[in-house]
Scaffold this motif. Structure first.
Motif, PDB file in Angstrom:
ATOM      1  N   LEU A  44       0.826  -1.204   0.000  1.00 46.21           N
ATOM      2  CA  LEU A  44       0.000   0.000   0.000  1.00 46.21           C
ATOM      3  C   LEU A  44       0.859   1.252   0.000  1.00 46.21           C
ATOM      4  N   LEU A  45       1.853   1.298   0.886  1.00 44.80           N
ATOM      5  CA  LEU A  45       2.668   2.497   1.016  1.00 44.80           C
ATOM      6  C   LEU A  45       3.467   2.763  -0.257  1.00 44.80           C
ATOM      7  N   ALA A  46       3.957   1.720  -0.903  1.00 39.71           N
ATOM      8  CA  ALA A  46       4.691   1.906  -2.153  1.00 39.71           C
ATOM      9  C   ALA A  46       3.783   2.500  -3.220  1.00 39.71           C
ATOM     10  N   ASP A  47       2.523   2.063  -3.239  1.00 38.97           N
ATOM     11  CA  ASP A  47       1.573   2.551  -4.236  1.00 38.97           C
ATOM     12  C   ASP A  47       1.070   3.948  -3.904  1.00 38.97           C
ATOM     13  N   ALA A  48       0.964   4.264  -2.610  1.00 41.09           N
ATOM     14  CA  ALA A  48       0.374   5.531  -2.180  1.00 41.09           C
ATOM     15  C   ALA A  48       1.364   6.679  -2.151  1.00 41.09           C
ATOM     16  N   LEU A  49       2.649   6.402  -2.354  1.00 40.96           N
ATOM     17  CA  LEU A  49       3.652   7.468  -2.343  1.00 40.96           C
ATOM     18  C   LEU A  49       3.592   8.208  -3.680  1.00 40.96           C
ATOM     19  N   ASP A  50       2.529   8.980  -3.808  1.00 36.87           N
ATOM     20  CA  ASP A  50       2.188   9.654  -5.057  1.00 36.87           C
ATOM     21  C   ASP A  50       1.396  10.891  -4.672  1.00 36.87           C
ATOM     22  N   PRO A  51       1.738  12.061  -5.175  1.00 38.05           N
ATOM     23  CA  PRO A  51       1.034  13.282  -4.752  1.00 38.05           C
ATOM     24  C   PRO A  51      -0.438  13.310  -5.121  1.00 38.05           C
ATOM     25  N   ARG A  52      -0.879  12.406  -5.999  1.00 36.14           N
ATOM     26  CA  ARG A  52      -2.290  12.356  -6.380  1.00 36.14           C
ATOM     27  C   ARG A  52      -3.114  11.442  -5.483  1.00 36.14           C
ATOM     28  N   THR A  53      -2.451  10.816  -4.507  1.00 35.60           N
ATOM     29  CA  THR A  53      -3.115   9.829  -3.655  1.00 35.60           C
ATOM     30  C   THR A  53      -3.259  10.353  -2.241  1.00 35.60           C
ATOM     31  N   ILE A  54      -4.459  10.207  -1.690  1.00 37.31           N
ATOM     32  CA  ILE A  54      -4.771  10.591  -0.319  1.00 37.31           C
ATOM     33  C   ILE A  54      -5.168   9.336   0.447  1.00 37.31           C
ATOM     34  N   ILE A  55      -4.693   9.241   1.690  1.00 31.96           N
ATOM     35  CA  ILE A  55      -5.029   8.102   2.554  1.00 31.96           C
ATOM     36  C   ILE A  55      -5.980   8.569   3.644  1.00 31.96           C
ATOM     37  N   GLY A  56      -6.993   7.762   3.916  1.00 25.65           N
ATOM     38  CA  GLY A  56      -7.880   8.006   5.041  1.00 25.65           C
ATOM     39  C   GLY A  56      -7.485   7.125   6.215  1.00 25.65           C
ATOM     40  N   PHE A  57      -7.371   7.725   7.408  1.00 24.35           N
ATOM     41  CA  PHE A  57      -6.987   6.986   8.612  1.00 24.35           C
ATOM     42  C   PHE A  57      -8.213   6.791   9.499  1.00 24.35           C
ATOM     43  N   ASP A  58      -8.457   5.544   9.880  1.00 23.74           N
ATOM     44  CA  ASP A  58      -9.697   5.245  10.604  1.00 23.74           C
ATOM     45  C   ASP A  58      -9.643   5.587  12.081  1.00 23.74           C
ATOM     46  N   HIS A  59      -8.459   5.587  12.707  1.00 26.84           N
ATOM     47  CA  HIS A  59      -8.399   5.787  14.159  1.00 26.84           C
ATOM     48  C   HIS A  59      -7.493   6.932  14.593  1.00 26.84           C
ATOM     49  N   ASP A  60      -6.927   7.661  13.671  1.00 29.71           N
ATOM     50  CA  ASP A  60      -6.025   8.762  14.024  1.00 29.71           C
ATOM     51  C   ASP A  60      -6.831   9.922  14.613  1.00 29.71           C
ATOM     52  N   THR A  61      -6.318  10.532  15.673  1.00 25.68           N
ATOM     53  CA  THR A  61      -7.029  11.629  16.330  1.00 25.68           C
ATOM     54  C   THR A  61      -6.622  12.999  15.813  1.00 25.68           C
ATOM     55  N   THR A  62      -5.661  13.054  14.899  1.00 26.50           N
ATOM     56  CA  THR A  62      -5.178  14.328  14.385  1.00 26.50           C
ATOM     57  C   THR A  62      -5.337  14.438  12.879  1.00 26.50           C
ATOM     58  N   ILE A  63      -4.981  13.399  12.153  1.00 24.08           N
ATOM     59  CA  ILE A  63      -5.040  13.437  10.690  1.00 24.08           C
ATOM     60  C   ILE A  63      -6.087  12.447  10.198  1.00 24.08           C
ATOM     61  N   MET A  64      -7.119  12.985   9.544  1.00 24.03           N
ATOM     62  CA  MET A  64      -8.139  12.137   8.936  1.00 24.03           C
ATOM     63  C   MET A  64      -7.794  11.820   7.483  1.00 24.03           C
ATOM     64  N   PHE A  65      -7.427  12.861   6.736  1.00 24.56           N
ATOM     65  CA  PHE A  65      -6.969  12.719   5.360  1.00 24.56           C
ATOM     66  C   PHE A  65      -5.497  13.109   5.317  1.00 24.56           C
ATOM     67  N   GLY A  66      -4.653  12.237   4.787  1.00 21.99           N
ATOM     68  CA  GLY A  66      -3.232  12.537   4.741  1.00 21.99           C
ATOM     69  C   GLY A  66      -2.599  12.123   3.428  1.00 21.99           C
ATOM     70  N   ARG A  67      -1.443  12.728   3.165  1.00 23.59           N
ATOM     71  CA  ARG A  67      -0.660  12.387   1.977  1.00 23.59           C
ATOM     72  C   ARG A  67       0.733  11.963   2.414  1.00 23.59           C
ATOM     73  N   LEU A  68       1.232  10.876   1.871  1.00 26.00           N
ATOM     74  CA  LEU A  68       2.559  10.396   2.222  1.00 26.00           C
ATOM     75  C   LEU A  68       3.642  11.318   1.672  1.00 26.00           C
TER      76      LEU A  68
END
Length: 295
Positions: free
Chosen positions: A251-275
């Motif tokens: 996942l991380l290898a594929d998501a290391l792209d400025p066009r990709t956003i990751i959603g975090f299910d349990h993070d208390t600070t970042i809901m939408f993030g970019r690697l």
């Protein structure tokens, strides 16, 4: 993300689609449960535990609005909690599922698809409303999607999993006639695809939303927070931790792209993030313009 009395909402645009995220409920779990083999002396610097060794978490839910479909990714803890559920998850504040959807202009009857990454209580119980011992479906017009392996394990739990798979609620889902069991990777609708990952559970799945060149990945408990980017940071409750590490690496290898956003299910600070690639490690930056509180 700051706490408030009203719904905690964020949103992004993916092409001409809207993806909104909201805090369904705040809760807490044992820190050792969340970080597995990582020693407390290391993870407590990331998330300081309370006197009972619990760390604060959120059930962050995501809604994909395409114009013709309203797709909900997981359903959180909800408000149909038993006394046992409350002891296990230590909810801190009420469920915001109904009011958050309302703030997004969505009535529960308008949700067309619900995708469960897996059926643990903190990811599926919000699908039910009313009496926790006699639940009804909160989304009466939705189709529900889960991997067949996950359903089989959830409906045949063992001593290790029986606390997080609640049988009479799952029966209500089965009896609805709206449950769809999946076998592997498949498009739910064009642009919304589930990817079976395994790891956290045998049938855990992620969701990949694609619109044009833009992508949103939601892999739930494969990477529940920004602190779980490192391979060894795997929850103690993962049934197949080596599969989690394998899925995370891919996942991380594929998501290391400025066009990709990751959603975090349990993070208390970042809901939408970019690697972002640092000199020796991966980091996550919040996506600009999304970390706003709506009251």
């Amino acid at each position: 993300m700051t706490a408030g009395d009203g719904p905690q909402l964020q949103s992004i645009r993916l092409g001409d689609w809207d993806i909104a995220g909201f805090v369904e409920r705040r809760f807490a779990l044992d820190g050792g449960t969340m970080f597995g083999v990582v020693p407390r002396m290391m993870w407590q610097k990331l998330i300081p535990p309370d006197d009972e060794n619990r760390v604060p978490l959120q059930a962050n839910l995501f809604v994909v609005k395409t114009g013709t479909a309203v797709v909900l990714l997981d359903t959180g803890l909800g408000d149909a909690l038993s006394k046992f559920d409350i002891r296990l998850y230590d909810p801190r504040g009420p469920s915001r599922i109904n009011e958050s959807l309302a703030a997004l202009g969505v009535h529960p009857t308008e949700v067309t698809h619900v995708i469960f990454t897996h059926l643990h209580t903190d990811h599926s119980n919000g699908a039910f409303a009313g009496d926790p011992d006699a639940p009804r479906l909160r989304f009466p017009n939705a189709d529900f999607f889960v991997q067949r392996d996950e359903w089989e394990d959830a409906t045949h739990p063992d001593e290790r999993t029986s606390a997080v798979y609640i049988q009479h609620r799952l029966r209500a889902l089965e009896e609805s006639g709206q449950l769809h069991l999946l076998d592997g990777d498949i498009d739910i609708i064009p642009g919304v695809r589930v990817v079976k990952t395994g790891g956290h559970t045998r049938g855990h799945q992620g969701v990949r939303v694609t619109r044009g060149d833009d992508r949103f990945f939601y892999y739930a408990d494969i990477i529940p927070s920004r602190f779980h980017l490192k391979g060894a940071y795997v929850a103690a409750v993962d049934m197949f931790p080596m599969d989690t590490m394998k899925a995370k690496k891919k996942l991380l290898a594929d998501a290391l792209d400025p066009r990709t956003i990751i959603g975090f299910d349990h993070d208390t600070t970042i809901m939408f993030g970019r690697l972002v690639q640092k000199e020796k490690w991966l980091d996550v930056e919040p996506v600009p313009g999304t970390n706003a509180t709506t009251a």
